[in-house]
Write a protein that holds these residues in place. Structure first.
Motif, PDB file in Angstrom:
ATOM      1  N   PRO A 166       0.812  -1.228   0.000  1.00 38.89           N
ATOM      2  CA  PRO A 166       0.000   0.000   0.000  1.00 38.89           C
ATOM      3  C   PRO A 166       0.842   1.274   0.000  1.00 38.89           C
ATOM      4  CG  PRO A 166      -0.959  -1.596   1.492  1.00 38.89           C
ATOM      5  CD  PRO A 166       0.344  -2.181   1.032  1.00 38.89           C
ATOM      6  N   MET A 167       1.940   1.289   0.769  1.00 36.47           N
ATOM      7  CA  MET A 167       2.754   2.500   0.845  1.00 36.47           C
ATOM      8  C   MET A 167       3.272   2.906  -0.526  1.00 36.47           C
ATOM      9  SD  MET A 167       6.185   3.321   3.096  1.00 36.47           S
ATOM     10  CE  MET A 167       7.308   2.347   2.087  1.00 36.47           C
ATOM     11  N   PHE A 196       0.471   4.129  -2.952  1.00 38.52           N
ATOM     12  CA  PHE A 196       0.125   5.540  -2.766  1.00 38.52           C
ATOM     13  C   PHE A 196       1.239   6.452  -3.274  1.00 38.52           C
ATOM     14  CE2 PHE A 196      -2.527   3.797   0.855  1.00 38.52           C
ATOM     15  CZ  PHE A 196      -3.741   3.984   0.198  1.00 38.52           C
ATOM     16  N   ASP A 218      -1.996   5.503   6.100  1.00 40.42           N
ATOM     17  CA  ASP A 218      -1.375   4.230   5.761  1.00 40.42           C
ATOM     18  C   ASP A 218      -0.203   3.926   6.687  1.00 40.42           C
ATOM     19  OD1 ASP A 218      -0.611   1.961   3.864  1.00 40.42           O
ATOM     20  OD2 ASP A 218       1.176   3.242   3.771  1.00 40.42           O
ATOM     21  N   ARG A 219       0.656   4.898   6.953  1.00 42.57           N
ATOM     22  CA  ARG A 219       1.797   4.681   7.850  1.00 42.57           C
ATOM     23  C   ARG A 219       1.327   4.418   9.283  1.00 42.57           C
ATOM     24  NH1 ARG A 219       5.056   2.177   6.456  1.00 42.57           N
ATOM     25  NH2 ARG A 219       3.359   1.586   5.091  1.00 42.57           N
ATOM     26  N   TYR A 239      -3.287  -4.573   9.531  1.00 47.29           N
ATOM     27  CA  TYR A 239      -2.933  -3.618   8.472  1.00 47.29           C
ATOM     28  C   TYR A 239      -3.413  -4.053   7.094  1.00 47.29           C
ATOM     29  CZ  TYR A 239       0.037  -1.008   5.220  1.00 47.29           C
ATOM     30  OH  TYR A 239       0.497  -0.234   4.188  1.00 47.29           O
ATOM     31  N   MET A 274      -6.152  -2.102   4.954  1.00 44.07           N
ATOM     32  CA  MET A 274      -5.671  -1.407   3.761  1.00 44.07           C
ATOM     33  C   MET A 274      -5.675  -2.375   2.576  1.00 44.07           C
ATOM     34  SD  MET A 274      -4.993   1.670   2.987  1.00 44.07           S
ATOM     35  CE  MET A 274      -4.671   2.436   4.574  1.00 44.07           C
ATOM     36  N   ARG A 284      -7.756   0.779  -0.766  1.00 45.69           N
ATOM     37  CA  ARG A 284      -6.754   1.668  -1.361  1.00 45.69           C
ATOM     38  C   ARG A 284      -7.339   2.440  -2.546  1.00 45.69           C
ATOM     39  NH1 ARG A 284      -1.789  -2.308  -2.333  1.00 45.69           N
ATOM     40  NH2 ARG A 284      -3.472  -3.810  -2.277  1.00 45.69           N
TER      41      ARG A 284
END
Length: 314
Positions: free
Chosen positions: A58-59, A62, A121-122, A132, A136, A141
């Motif tokens: 996810p990180m 984004f 997200d973080r 998590y 997510m 997302r």
């Protein structure tokens, strides 16, 4: 003719920067280099995230969306700046001017929301690690990204629509692109009420997202300080430091220009500050996110090895 008798102009004239003719080619080349490097850097991030399976998180999803947004964001104003460096004062149809104003602010507000999503997200990754991936998911997302783009392009209708409805008596815009404050100075009427609306709309969006980001990072800080090992704390801080640097650049320039004293800066100050958030920030973002990121460096090495193997053949 008295300018107050003219309540509409079919086109505007972008003044650009007042620079000696001998320096304009150098300024053009410098701006062109930064623009090309900005496009290359953000495209590099997008391609790398899609090419390496280890970055399918996810990180980095984004981050690739942010890079995609930056491609459009910088392309909204950089070509206009390049044109004014080459040709000096440049005419632009009123319709094109208002479209540029709307798209520029739409992308800016979208980035504001997207930075909030990246902070969320973080927070979930560090403070809710067991849940998590469920929280997510791919569907979530895409929903968060779609909501960010929809909210940004909807909110920008207010300042762009109000500005386009103003009666204009002058045509020379003391800027290198169509922005709120330079256009408001050309209006035949008092724009105090419009300025207050702009501050409320843009200011509230910035403030709410900034408060959300700071609150989330407050929770992250408390969670990180509870981690047992120094290595774990260092890794968590390293993951978040790049995002916080980008947040500081983005929100700092936004507050200076649109919230602190909207429409009250000197004309030359508007243009100089604009270079920071229209050209420099999109250029720095991919560097900030990748320069000290070991995961990205490893991904570059793996992709490079695969490309080399394909070129060398069996």
């Amino acid at each position: 003719m008295d300018p107050l008798n003219r309540t509409w102009t079919p086109s505007f004239l972008l003044a650009g920067f007042a620079a000696p003719r001998t320096l304009r080619p150098l300024a053009f080349l410098g701006t062109l280099c930064i623009y090309v490097l900005t496009l290359a850097g953000n495209l590099f991030v997008i391609v790398l995230v899609r090419a390496d399976a280890a970055l399918s998180t996810p990180m980095y999803f984004f981050l690739s969306v942010l890079s995609f947004l930056e491609l459009w964001y910088v392309s909204t104003t950089a070509p206009t700046l390049l044109h004014t460096w080459l040709h000096g004062r440049s005419p632009v149809p009123a319709a094109a001017c208002f479209i540029q104003l709307y798209v520029f602010h739409s992308l800016g507000m979208t980035e504001c929301y997207l930075l909030g999503v990246m902070a969320l997200d973080r927070y979930l990754a560090i403070c809710r690690p067991l849940h998590y991936h469920a929280l997510m998911s791919r569907k979530v997302r895409f929903w968060l990204v779609g909501a960010s783009w929809g909210a940004g392009f909807s909110a920008a209708l207010v300042p762009a629509g109000l500005t386009a409805s103003l009666p204009f008596c002058w045509k020379e815009v003391a800027h290198y692109f169509c922005d709120l404050a330079p256009l408001m100075r050309l209006a035949c009427v008092d724009t105090g009420w419009h300025t207050q609306v702009y501050i409320v709309v843009i200011g509230m969006i910035n403030i709410c997202n900034l408060v959300l980001i700071l609150g989330l990072y407050g929770g992250i800080l408390r969670a990180v300080l509870k981690l047992p090992s120094a290595a774990s704390r260092a890794k968590a801080f390293s993951t978040c430091s790049s995002h916080m640097t980008v947040v500081a650049l983005f929100f700092g320039s936004a507050f200076v220009v649109y919230v602190g004293s909207a429409g009250s800066h000197a004309e030359g100050t508007d243009k100089r500050i604009a270079l920071l958030y229209t050209i420099l920030t999109p250029f720095l973002n991919p560097i900030i996110y990748t320069l000290r990121n070991k995961e990205v460096q490893e991904a570059v090495r793996r992709v490079t090895q695969r490309i080399r193997a394909l070129l060398e053949g069996p």
